[in-house]
Design a protein around this motif. Structure first.
Motif, short mmCIF file in Angstrom:
data_model
loop_
_atom_site.label_atom_id
_atom_site.label_comp_id
_atom_site.label_asym_id
_atom_site.label_seq_id
_atom_site.Cartn_x
_atom_site.Cartn_y
_atom_site.Cartn_z
N MET A 137 0.85 -1.17 0.00
CA MET A 137 0.00 0.00 0.00
C MET A 137 0.90 1.24 0.00
N PHE A 138 0.46 2.27 -0.66
CA PHE A 138 1.24 3.49 -0.77
C PHE A 138 1.40 4.18 0.57
N PRO A 139 2.57 4.77 0.85
CA PRO A 139 2.81 5.42 2.16
C PRO A 139 1.76 6.45 2.56
N PRO A 140 1.28 7.33 1.66
CA PRO A 140 0.24 8.28 2.10
C PRO A 140 -1.05 7.58 2.55
N VAL A 141 -1.39 6.48 1.88
CA VAL A 141 -2.60 5.75 2.25
C VAL A 141 -2.40 5.09 3.62
N GLN A 142 -1.22 4.51 3.86
CA GLN A 142 -0.93 3.89 5.16
C GLN A 142 -0.96 4.95 6.27
N LYS A 143 -0.41 6.13 5.98
CA LYS A 143 -0.41 7.21 6.98
C LYS A 143 -1.83 7.64 7.32
N ASN A 144 -2.68 7.75 6.30
CA ASN A 144 -4.07 8.11 6.52
C ASN A 144 -4.80 7.02 7.30
N LEU A 145 -4.54 5.75 6.97
CA LEU A 145 -5.14 4.64 7.69
C LEU A 145 -4.71 4.66 9.16
N LYS A 146 -3.43 4.89 9.41
CA LYS A 146 -2.91 4.96 10.79
C LYS A 146 -3.62 6.06 11.57
N TYR A 147 -3.75 7.23 10.96
CA TYR A 147 -4.43 8.36 11.61
C TYR A 147 -5.88 7.99 11.95
N ASN A 148 -6.58 7.38 10.99
CA ASN A 148 -7.98 7.02 11.23
C ASN A 148 -8.14 5.94 12.29
N VAL A 149 -7.24 4.96 12.31
CA VAL A 149 -7.29 3.92 13.34
C VAL A 149 -7.02 4.53 14.72
N GLU A 150 -6.03 5.43 14.81
CA GLU A 150 -5.75 6.09 16.10
C GLU A 150 -6.98 6.85 16.59
N LYS A 151 -7.60 7.61 15.71
CA LYS A 151 -8.79 8.39 16.10
C LYS A 151 -9.94 7.48 16.53
N TYR A 152 -10.14 6.39 15.79
CA TYR A 152 -11.20 5.44 16.13
C TYR A 152 -10.95 4.86 17.53
N LEU A 153 -9.72 4.42 17.79
CA LEU A 153 -9.40 3.83 19.09
C LEU A 153 -9.49 4.87 20.20
N GLN A 154 -9.10 6.10 19.93
CA GLN A 154 -9.21 7.16 20.94
C GLN A 154 -10.67 7.40 21.29
N ASN A 155 -11.52 7.44 20.29
CA ASN A 155 -12.95 7.63 20.55
C ASN A 155 -13.56 6.43 21.25
N THR A 156 -13.16 5.24 20.86
CA THR A 156 -13.71 4.02 21.45
C THR A 156 -13.31 3.89 22.92
N PHE A 157 -12.02 4.07 23.21
CA PHE A 157 -11.51 3.89 24.57
C PHE A 157 -11.53 5.16 25.41
N GLN A 158 -11.86 6.30 24.78
CA GLN A 158 -11.82 7.58 25.49
C GLN A 158 -10.48 7.75 26.19
N SER A 159 -9.41 7.43 25.47
CA SER A 159 -8.04 7.49 25.99
C SER A 159 -7.12 7.96 24.87
N ASN A 160 -5.90 8.30 25.25
CA ASN A 160 -4.90 8.66 24.26
C ASN A 160 -4.36 7.38 23.64
N VAL A 161 -4.30 7.32 22.32
CA VAL A 161 -3.78 6.15 21.61
C VAL A 161 -2.77 6.65 20.58
N THR A 162 -1.59 6.05 20.59
CA THR A 162 -0.60 6.35 19.56
C THR A 162 -0.14 5.05 18.91
N ILE A 163 0.07 5.12 17.63
CA ILE A 163 0.55 3.99 16.85
C ILE A 163 1.82 4.43 16.16
N GLY A 164 2.90 3.68 16.39
CA GLY A 164 4.17 4.01 15.75
C GLY A 164 4.10 3.79 14.25
#
Length: 126
Positions: free
Chosen positions: A1-28
């Motif tokens: 997968m292209f790097p910009p798409v992976q970066k966007n996916l990472k951002y969206n997964v982080e936001k989803y997990l932050q909203n789900t857990f109501q906590s700070n989530v970071t993905i390297g």
């Protein structure tokens, strides 16, 4: 997968997990290999004081193709390496509290199936 798409996916997964857990989530790093595998590294879930609740060094999730045709998720395998979990802090996450409160409520027909789970180098604190 292209790097910009992976970066966007990472951002969206982080936001989803932050909203789900109501906590700070970071993905390297997050890598997705279409129709098969999701690879994640250096994941941290922390409380409002930035104290780690859970960390995962490496996580590999293989998703089964039946997921595409069912109202559920089929994980053919999940492999986690270098896992840390503070159970007492996880109990305080709002998603866990909401789930416990709604256990008697009617649930969706969402199904999750896991065929294989491997955890290496785990440290669990109670």
């Amino acid at each position: 997968m292209f790097p910009p798409v992976q970066k966007n996916l990472k951002y969206n997964v982080e936001k989803y997990l932050q909203n789900t857990f109501q906590s700070n989530v970071t993905i390297g790093q997050l890598r997705y290999f279409p129709f098969k595998t999701l690879g994640v590294s250096n994941v941290t879930i922390s409380d409002s004081d930035s104290i780690a609740i859970a960390t995962i060094g490496q996580l590999k999730i293989d998703v089964g193709l039946p997921t595409l045709w069912r109202s559920g998720i089929v994980f053919t395998s999940i492999e986690a390496d270098t896992l840390f979990v503070d159970v007492n802090k996880i109990k305080n996450l709002s998603i866990i509290q909401k789930q416990n409160q709604s256990d008697s409520a009617q649930t969706d027909n969402m199904v999750m199936q896991l065929d294989y789970l491997k955890i290496a180098h785990a440290h669990v604190v109670y």
